[in-house]
Design an enzyme around this catalytic site. Sequence first.
Site, PDB file in Angstrom:
ATOM      1  N   ASP A  96      36.532  38.167  38.139  1.00  0.00           N
ATOM      2  CA  ASP A  96      35.433  38.844  37.436  1.00  0.00           C
ATOM      3  C   ASP A  96      35.887  39.395  36.087  1.00  0.00           C
ATOM      4  O   ASP A  96      35.089  39.537  35.163  1.00  0.00           O
ATOM      5  CB  ASP A  96      34.886  40.005  38.280  1.00  0.00           C
ATOM      6  CG  ASP A  96      33.798  39.551  39.244  1.00  0.00           C
ATOM      7  OD1 ASP A  96      33.106  38.570  38.930  1.00  0.00           O
ATOM      8  OD2 ASP A  96      33.652  40.171  40.293  1.00  0.00           O
ATOM      9  N   TYR A 123      26.598  45.526  37.649  1.00  0.00           N
ATOM     10  CA  TYR A 123      27.931  45.081  37.258  1.00  0.00           C
ATOM     11  C   TYR A 123      27.800  44.275  35.966  1.00  0.00           C
ATOM     12  O   TYR A 123      26.889  43.449  35.828  1.00  0.00           O
ATOM     13  CB  TYR A 123      28.559  44.187  38.338  1.00  0.00           C
ATOM     14  CG  TYR A 123      28.998  44.927  39.579  1.00  0.00           C
ATOM     15  CD1 TYR A 123      30.018  45.869  39.520  1.00  0.00           C
ATOM     16  CD2 TYR A 123      28.403  44.675  40.818  1.00  0.00           C
ATOM     17  CE1 TYR A 123      30.431  46.548  40.667  1.00  0.00           C
ATOM     18  CE2 TYR A 123      28.810  45.348  41.959  1.00  0.00           C
ATOM     19  CZ  TYR A 123      29.824  46.287  41.867  1.00  0.00           C
ATOM     20  OH  TYR A 123      30.228  46.964  42.988  1.00  0.00           O
ATOM     21  N   LYS A 180      24.507  41.581  39.849  1.00  0.00           N
ATOM     22  CA  LYS A 180      25.374  40.827  38.944  1.00  0.00           C
ATOM     23  C   LYS A 180      24.937  40.974  37.494  1.00  0.00           C
ATOM     24  O   LYS A 180      23.821  41.395  37.186  1.00  0.00           O
ATOM     25  CB  LYS A 180      25.389  39.348  39.324  1.00  0.00           C
ATOM     26  CG  LYS A 180      26.153  39.054  40.600  1.00  0.00           C
ATOM     27  CD  LYS A 180      27.582  39.583  40.573  1.00  0.00           C
ATOM     28  CE  LYS A 180      28.464  38.869  39.579  1.00  0.00           C
ATOM     29  NZ  LYS A 180      29.834  39.463  39.520  1.00  0.00           N
TER      30      LYS A 180
END
Length: 376
Positions: free
Chosen positions: A270, A94, A75
């Site tokens: 997201d 990410y 993350k």
Amino acid sequence: MIIGVPKEIKIHEYRIGMTPASVRELTARGHTVLVETDAGKAIGFTDTQYSAAGAEITGSAADIFKTADMIVKVKEPQEIERSLLRPNQILFTYLHLAPDRLQTQDLLKSQAVCIAYETVTDDKGGLPLLAPMSEVAGRMAVHTGASILERSHDGAGILLSGVPGVAPAKVVILGGGVVGSNAARIAIGMRADVTVLDRNTDTLRKLDNEFRGAAKLIYSTAEAIEHAVLDADLLIGGVLLPGAAAPKLVTAAMVKKMKDGSAIVDVAIDQGGCVETSHATTHKDPTYIIDGVVHYCVANMPGAVARTSTQALNNATLPYIIKLAEQGYAKALATDKHLRKGLNVYKGHLTCAEVAEALSLPFVSAEQALGLLTEN
């Protein structure tokens, strides 16, 4: 190269950047891998397994950030992690920067080399490092939606599949890409009444060939979306514009007209979400209700099935981790145009056009930042 794998600290995030098997691939090539103690314990990857794979177990994330040439995560770095980044350090994870100005500003200040999984491309025009998690999230979206339609979760009390004599739930899926197609497969398998909307007619034809009439496939217009949304028991948002903020396809006015007890699972959260009433939630507190509609907007959905997700993600990221470790970021980014697409921030420069547009910040192309362009 020294590669660091810290424990994820986002709430209820149990995935880890590298499995013991992936670590073994790097250490066998002579690289050093530092893994924070107990980083994989929650999903059954023990310090003993990492040590057997050749990793060095490190007591704190701070020690890893201080020492490693490359940080491999899952993350986006949280604020405390961003403060630990160093100039020229590679961050591979990410990022989802388009809806996150604070993170973007912190990464720019860090002078680090930040490569986002979600914008790395391939020869087929796909997003190979996003696809595994999109597959997981798409499949989870139906299971999650079925659960929150239960009365105990404030839903309408509808069984997704129905039973003989009672109609199944109407599942509407926005986007027929990786998320949407996987959601449709599961929803069809659960005998729901499925509708998929997409603006790419080739995508619709592909799904038609696969589903053979088991789902309604509709060309996406504002009118078609509104009609489908108002009829939905479960709405799944699976739209994606690579690197950019998700378009708000479902307005607050539409949500207000939806059936009481209906459910929204906004997988696009997201990137800011494709429903106007969506805002990010966590696994600890995953849902909220607006106008009688249950919203599920967890920004790290695959974290709920962290072991499966970690293994699927590592299958995709490992070749790129090896390339960066073997070649260094300068050569790897210069010679691999698809990896270069993943470069979002480079030593104080924002190198993703979609993020720059979303946040109204200055943009420099990756080629310019890396010095790959020559003047005539």
